[in-house]
Design a protein around this motif. Structure first.
Motif, PDB file in Angstrom:
ATOM      1  N   LYS A  33     -35.903 102.344 -17.480  1.00  0.00           N
ATOM      2  CA  LYS A  33     -34.588 101.850 -16.622  1.00  0.00           C
ATOM      3  C   LYS A  33     -33.598 103.267 -16.574  1.00  0.00           C
ATOM      4  N   PHE A  34     -32.978 103.454 -15.358  1.00  0.00           N
ATOM      5  CA  PHE A  34     -31.972 104.169 -15.215  1.00  0.00           C
ATOM      6  C   PHE A  34     -30.936 103.394 -14.375  1.00  0.00           C
ATOM      7  N   ALA A  35     -30.010 103.656 -13.406  1.00  0.00           N
ATOM      8  CA  ALA A  35     -29.115 102.787 -12.979  1.00  0.00           C
ATOM      9  C   ALA A  35     -29.539 101.793 -11.941  1.00  0.00           C
ATOM     10  N   SER A  36     -29.477 100.527 -12.538  1.00  0.00           N
ATOM     11  CA  SER A  36     -30.027  99.509 -11.760  1.00  0.00           C
ATOM     12  C   SER A  36     -29.481  98.094 -12.223  1.00  0.00           C
ATOM     13  N   CYS A  37     -30.323  96.867 -11.700  1.00  0.00           N
ATOM     14  CA  CYS A  37     -29.665  95.751 -12.078  1.00  0.00           C
ATOM     15  C   CYS A  37     -30.704  94.990 -12.978  1.00  0.00           C
ATOM     16  N   ASP A  38     -31.743  95.672 -13.461  1.00  0.00           N
ATOM     17  CA  ASP A  38     -32.836  95.136 -14.127  1.00  0.00           C
ATOM     18  C   ASP A  38     -33.902  94.102 -13.575  1.00  0.00           C
ATOM     19  N   GLY A  39     -33.640  93.754 -12.316  1.00  0.00           N
ATOM     20  CA  GLY A  39     -34.318  92.994 -11.616  1.00  0.00           C
ATOM     21  C   GLY A  39     -35.751  93.222 -11.344  1.00  0.00           C
ATOM     22  N   LEU A  74     -37.473  92.815 -14.437  1.00  0.00           N
ATOM     23  CA  LEU A  74     -37.789  91.187 -14.642  1.00  0.00           C
ATOM     24  C   LEU A  74     -39.066  90.823 -13.914  1.00  0.00           C
ATOM     25  N   SER A  75     -39.333  91.556 -12.661  1.00  0.00           N
ATOM     26  CA  SER A  75     -40.331  91.204 -11.933  1.00  0.00           C
ATOM     27  C   SER A  75     -41.824  90.996 -12.731  1.00  0.00           C
ATOM     28  N   ARG A  93     -21.651 101.533 -11.925  1.00  0.00           N
ATOM     29  CA  ARG A  93     -22.218 101.509 -10.641  1.00  0.00           C
ATOM     30  C   ARG A  93     -21.205 101.336  -9.452  1.00  0.00           C
ATOM     31  N   GLU A 130     -36.897  96.555 -22.698  1.00  0.00           N
ATOM     32  CA  GLU A 130     -36.323  94.946 -22.308  1.00  0.00           C
ATOM     33  C   GLU A 130     -37.127  94.000 -22.651  1.00  0.00           C
ATOM     34  N   GLY A 164     -29.993  91.614 -11.947  1.00  0.00           N
ATOM     35  CA  GLY A 164     -31.270  90.846 -11.378  1.00  0.00           C
ATOM     36  C   GLY A 164     -31.450  89.562 -12.388  1.00  0.00           C
TER      37      GLY A 164
END
Lengths: 263, 431
Positions: free
Chosen positions: A13-19, A22-23, B41, A45, B64
């Motif tokens: 993971k880098f800069a992100s929403c984790d979505g 989650l997939s 962000r 995660e 997410g």
């Protein structure tokens, strides 16, 4: 049959929403089957058991926005046989790449008012600008079907089937009425890569480009059509500048829109 | 006794990137720092200059795991700025969508992230080897939550159908009726989940929380209500920023929330349950009694049981909403012509607790200022307090066991660190 070694999977993971990570967990029906065939070696995660590299497949979520992350992605590359980016952040810089278009001086002044607290770069860049990427899964978020296709391809040592055509093709196959032609709804479908299932037109809204540019986009022509629908230059520029603002074709399309004349 | 440092360099089974550092001087806990190194962000920055209509899609990308929460809080805040009232059918669909997210997010935490801690395994894959039926049940239930989000929103992560004033397209009664059998089955799975969660071996340790959540006159709170505290206070949503304040700390990319004149507080399932137990469905309340869940749960480990109760509630609510649904006359209401901007704030109950949004929109419909306070930012200081107390009563443990216990104490609260990092607001620095 010979007892083949299971490929070793890592998820980063880098800069992100984790979505997009989650997939992987959202592959409910297939998750346990995948866990049988693939060794989940490093997926923070989902597991507190972390095994050292090297890894056969690294899935990378997120964009590079800090000096530390710019260093860390090189380590990830060095430990990975196949490095696949998952999602718009890793592939195009994500929504946080909007900072790339901000007034940099203003931004810098604001951001570095507390430099001792926060470390950040003034840009958000895709993984491919830092290391070699073997494959990119598009989308904000990625498609579960494409993720499953990737796992299958890796397990059977073949190339994955990831179409580069536009959303329009999928939209026609789905039998949607064209929202752009029939309803005059602004839609980025003609310039956007398929993979989502053409869900926005199915819900009577225009595509907002979350899978990024298709292989052969004609953005100039689409921009003309959208302007004819009454979109202002500002609206049009924002339309291209969302989750894939940093993708070259969308960046160029936004840049090509003339400035609004003062009223 | 010499100085001792306990460090968790990278928290596992939480959403986002965080770490923990505890400094001990003999029996005294010098410092507890929940470090959030998730990169900022700057959502509040790029929202400026974007259209009011873009807020739901843009803010969904903060997280997410709970995109619906961001879509709901932004819609309600914008509708208050505009002065829009939505149809009851739209209201029902929003609650149904939120039920989907609660089911999905809570079930993810219960089975895939939290349960492994009580059973001594590192993850759900190992858990599936020992208790395959439990993990299969969890995945099946999680799938029902995702099914609801896909039906109403087009996809489970970052749904596309939500807009200010309603939806792009509302489903027909028969489209909703098609998922009814799955929901009926999910209610049974949720009940089994409550029993499964209640049967786990819990460590002792009660905390003296100040609980804060929404409270609604009739419903268990999701989209609407006033803010109430277990300290006996209540505020309208518009008073949130005067009742609570955010403090910047050097060790974190996240701001800490505290109640003005008070201290740390807790939002989320434990708070909602303590303050709204009387709003549970009869079946959920009965089951809570049956498994021995007291009216106020102060042991954070047992939040897993409360989450399971909320999953049951969400499944039952989903069934009720589907059966009572009447398709609204129009899928959405638009701002009145000549709307010249305004200010609006709203709070909804994300799976992890209250999510506050406030926007100031200019005359041309562009956002001039955005403020977002995520649940994990509100809980961060309270989580540090939990860890401090745990360390104080566990000094005899060796470093490895103490470290593991600290990590578990954090996971009890299902922190979402991706969410927590946005509260690095740009208007903070301008002061």
């Amino acid at each position: 049959m010979a007892d083949l070694r299971r490929p070793r999977l890592a998820v980063w993971k880098f800069a992100s929403c984790d979505g997009c990570q989650l997939s992987v967990l959202d592959l409910e029906d297939d998750l346990l089957a995948i866990a049988d065939r693939v060794e989940i070696a490093n997926f923070r995660e989902a597991s507190s058991a972390v095994a050292d590299g090297p890894y056969d497949l690294s899935l990378v979520e997120g964009s590079i926005t800090t000096p530390e992350d710019a260093r860390r992605i090189r380590e990830v590359r060095a430990e990975s046989r196949l490095l696949v980016t998952i999602g718009a952040c890793a592939t195009a810089g994500g929504i946080q790449a909007l900072r790339n278009f901000a007034d940099v001086e203003e931004f810098r002044r604001i951001v570095y008012a507390r430099p001792e607290y926060i470390q950040t770069l003034t840009t958000s860049t895709p993984i491919r600008e830092h290391v070699t990427v073997d494959l990119e899964l598009r989308g904000c978020p990625i498609s579960k079907a494409q993720l499953l296709e990737l796992f299958n391809a890796v397990l059977f040592d073949r190339a994955p089937n990831l179409p580069g055509e536009s959303v329009c093709i999928e939209c026609k196959r789905r039998g949607n009425v064209c929202v752009l032609v029939a309803r005059g709804t602004p839609c980025l479908g003609p310039v956007t890569q398929t993979g989502c299932g053409a869900i926005c037109p199915a819900f009577h809204r225009g595509c907002y480009g979350c899978f990024g540019p298709q292989d052969t986009p004609n953005a100039a022509s689409l921009s003309e059509a959208l302007a004819a629908l009454g979109m202002s230059p500002g609206e049009l520029r924002r339309f291209y500048r969302t989750f894939n603002a940093g993708a070259p074709a969308f960046r160029a399309a936004a840049d090509a829109i003339a400035e609004e004349r003062p009223a | 006794m010499t100085e001792r440092t306990i460090a968790v360099d990278y928290l596992a089974r939480v959403e986002g990137e965080g770490a923990l550092k505890v400094r001990l001087d003999g029996a005294r806990v010098d410092a507890v720092e929940l470090r959030i190194f998730e990169p900022p962000r700057f959502f509040e920055a790029f929202l400026r200059g974007r259209s009011y209509a873009e807020a739901p899609d843009v803010t969904a990308r903060i997280c997410g795991i709970c995109p619906v929460a961001y879509q709901m809080s932004s819609c309600h805040a914008m509708e208050r700025a505009i002065g829009l009232c939505v149809d009851n059918g739209v209201r029902a669909l929003r609650r149904l969508l939120y039920c989907g997210e609660w089911i999905e997010s809570h079930t993810l935490h219960i089975y895939l992230l939290h349960a492994p801690d009580f059973l001594g395994v590192p993850d759900a894959v190992h858990l599936a080897r020992e208790q395959p039926e439990a993990v299969r049940r969890g995945l099946a239930l999680k799938q029902v939550g995702n099914r609801l989000m896909t039906l109403l929103g087009g996809r489970e992560i970052h749904p596309v159908n939500v807009r200010i004033g309603g939806f792009y397209r509302c489903p027909s009664r028969s489209e909703l009726a098609a998922v009814r059998p799955e929901i009926v089955r999910a209610i049974d799975l949720a009940e089994e989940t409550v029993r499964f969660a209640a049967s786990l071996p819990f460590p002792p340790g009660e905390e003296d929380y100040e609980f804060v959540s929404l409270r609604h006159p009739e419903e268990y709170p999701m989209n609407e209500g006033e803010v109430v505290s277990s300290a006996g206070m209540r505020w309208p949503v518009d008073d949130f920023e005067s009742a609570f304040e955010e403090v910047q700390v050097p060790h974190s990319n996240a701001l800490h929330s505290v109640r003005r004149g008070g201290g740390s507080y807790l939002v989320g399932p434990l708070a909602r349950y303590a303050l709204n137990r009387d709003r549970l469905t009869p079946r959920a309340r009965r089951l809570a009694d049956e498994v021995g869940l007291e009216p106020v749960v102060r042991n954070p480990a047992r939040a897993i049981v409360v989450r399971a109760i909320e999953v049951l509630l969400a499944c039952e609510e989903a069934l009720r909403l589907i059966d009572a649904y009447r398709e609204p006359p129009a899928p959405f209401v638009a701002p009145p012509p000549g709307w010249r901007g305004g200010v609006g704030a709203a709070i909804t109950e994300a799976p992890r607790g209250m999510l506050y949004h406030r926007y100031r929109v200019g005359p041309s419909g562009l956002i001039e200022e955005a403020k977002i306070v995520a649940p994990t930012s509100q809980n961060q200081k309270r989580i540090e307090d939990d860890v401090r107390h745990l360390v104080e009563r566990s000094l005899a443990l060796d470093d490895a066991h103490l470290t593991a216990a600290c990590e578990r104490a954090i996971r009890h609260h299902d922190p979402c660190i991706s969410c927590a990092t946005h509260f690095l607001r740009l208007d903070v620095e301008r002061r």
